[in-house]
Design a protein around this motif. Sequence first.
Motif, PDB file in Angstrom:
ATOM      1  N   ARG A  58       0.806  -1.226   0.000  1.00  0.00           N
ATOM      2  CA  ARG A  58       0.000   0.000   0.000  1.00  0.00           C
ATOM      3  C   ARG A  58       0.839   1.276   0.000  1.00  0.00           C
ATOM      4  NH1 ARG A  58      -5.828  -0.925   2.930  1.00  0.00           N
ATOM      5  NH2 ARG A  58      -6.288  -2.883   1.872  1.00  0.00           N
ATOM      6  N   ARG A  59       2.006   1.231   0.608  1.00  0.00           N
ATOM      7  CA  ARG A  59       2.830   2.434   0.598  1.00  0.00           C
ATOM      8  C   ARG A  59       3.255   2.814  -0.825  1.00  0.00           C
ATOM      9  NH1 ARG A  59       6.097   2.799   4.228  1.00  0.00           N
ATOM     10  NH2 ARG A  59       5.816   0.900   5.450  1.00  0.00           N
ATOM     11  N   ILE A  91      -8.677   0.983  -7.091  1.00  0.00           N
ATOM     12  CA  ILE A  91      -7.843   0.738  -5.919  1.00  0.00           C
ATOM     13  C   ILE A  91      -8.472   1.363  -4.678  1.00  0.00           C
ATOM     14  CG2 ILE A  91      -5.628   1.306  -4.831  1.00  0.00           C
ATOM     15  CD1 ILE A  91      -4.281   0.866  -7.498  1.00  0.00           C
ATOM     16  N   LEU A  92      -9.011   2.553  -4.828  1.00  0.00           N
ATOM     17  CA  LEU A  92      -9.656   3.228  -3.697  1.00  0.00           C
ATOM     18  C   LEU A  92     -10.841   2.413  -3.185  1.00  0.00           C
ATOM     19  CD1 LEU A  92      -9.573   5.825  -1.992  1.00  0.00           C
ATOM     20  CD2 LEU A  92     -11.126   6.852  -3.651  1.00  0.00           C
ATOM     21  N   ASP A  93     -11.676   1.924  -4.085  1.00  0.00           N
ATOM     22  CA  ASP A  93     -12.832   1.121  -3.686  1.00  0.00           C
ATOM     23  C   ASP A  93     -12.392  -0.160  -2.983  1.00  0.00           C
ATOM     24  OD1 ASP A  93     -14.566   2.970  -4.733  1.00  0.00           O
ATOM     25  OD2 ASP A  93     -14.911   1.895  -6.613  1.00  0.00           O
ATOM     26  N   MET A  94     -11.349  -0.805  -3.509  1.00  0.00           N
ATOM     27  CA  MET A  94     -10.886  -2.055  -2.928  1.00  0.00           C
ATOM     28  C   MET A  94     -10.324  -1.847  -1.523  1.00  0.00           C
ATOM     29  SD  MET A  94      -8.109  -4.779  -4.464  1.00  0.00           S
ATOM     30  CE  MET A  94      -6.753  -3.591  -4.313  1.00  0.00           C
ATOM     31  N   GLN A  95      -9.550  -0.777  -1.328  1.00  0.00           N
ATOM     32  CA  GLN A  95      -8.927  -0.543  -0.032  1.00  0.00           C
ATOM     33  C   GLN A  95      -9.934  -0.047   1.009  1.00  0.00           C
ATOM     34  OE1 GLN A  95      -4.294   0.119  -1.416  1.00  0.00           O
ATOM     35  NE2 GLN A  95      -5.289   1.684  -0.220  1.00  0.00           N
ATOM     36  N   ARG A  96     -10.970   0.615   0.582  1.00  0.00           N
ATOM     37  CA  ARG A  96     -12.032   1.011   1.509  1.00  0.00           C
ATOM     38  C   ARG A  96     -12.734  -0.226   2.084  1.00  0.00           C
ATOM     39  NH1 ARG A  96     -14.777   5.808  -2.112  1.00  0.00           N
ATOM     40  NH2 ARG A  96     -13.578   7.572  -1.288  1.00  0.00           N
ATOM     41  N   ALA A  97     -12.885  -1.237   1.233  1.00  0.00           N
ATOM     42  CA  ALA A  97     -13.591  -2.442   1.655  1.00  0.00           C
ATOM     43  C   ALA A  97     -12.737  -3.332   2.549  1.00  0.00           C
ATOM     44  CB  ALA A  97     -14.051  -3.231   0.430  1.00  0.00           C
TER      45      ALA A  97
END
Length: 220
Positions: A58-59, A91-97
């Motif tokens: 993630r970094r 990527i934003l949607d996946m990491q929010r979940a």
Amino acid sequence: MVSAMLDQADAIKTLTPQQVDDLLYYCEETRKVARNRVIVLLTVDAGLTVTEISKLVRRDVMKDGLVCREIRIQGKKARTIPMSERLFDAILDMQRALPGDQDSPVIVPEKWQDILRHRPFRPSSVAYVLYKLFVKAGLDASSFAGRRTFVKEAMTYSPMVGASTSDIQALSGLKSEQSLDRYGDRYAHSNVARVPIPFARTPANRLRQVALVDVIAKRA
């Protein structure tokens, strides 16, 4: 077994815009919709290999605790790739979940114990996800199809944004112009400005690369 299946696929095949749409459509029929969508877009919109996808943490896609608009690849082919809008959103949607810390893999493994230990999703597993999606879409292609598409489209559309071979090399991690000659077609090659790859990133280079990635994503 997976490697054997991929070796039999058409290693030089690239994807049309309709085929990319088909792959994204078939992601919706899988158990891991968000993850698989990100995998497809990392190959098509960013030109990553399955090994690079596996190693992403993630970094590499975040700044100041938030998903940023670029991907930082580490290792021998270290480079920074602007994100297309649709890849950023995916990527934003996946990491929010699925919350995680800076050392969590971008593509998380299946088992919770592996997730907690920050074990990566293996390259062979990434390749298998792509293979299954290709089968669903009726495509005979290797796990490199997305990357080849990215580089070919970059060769084709670089004159549109004033980009050169150095910009394409900087985005793809390819070390020589000879490597670029495996992609695209003769017409595309003849129109790409041949400029030696620079040793430093400049604002002008960056703007051209952002524009080129944007054109590729809209085309693909």
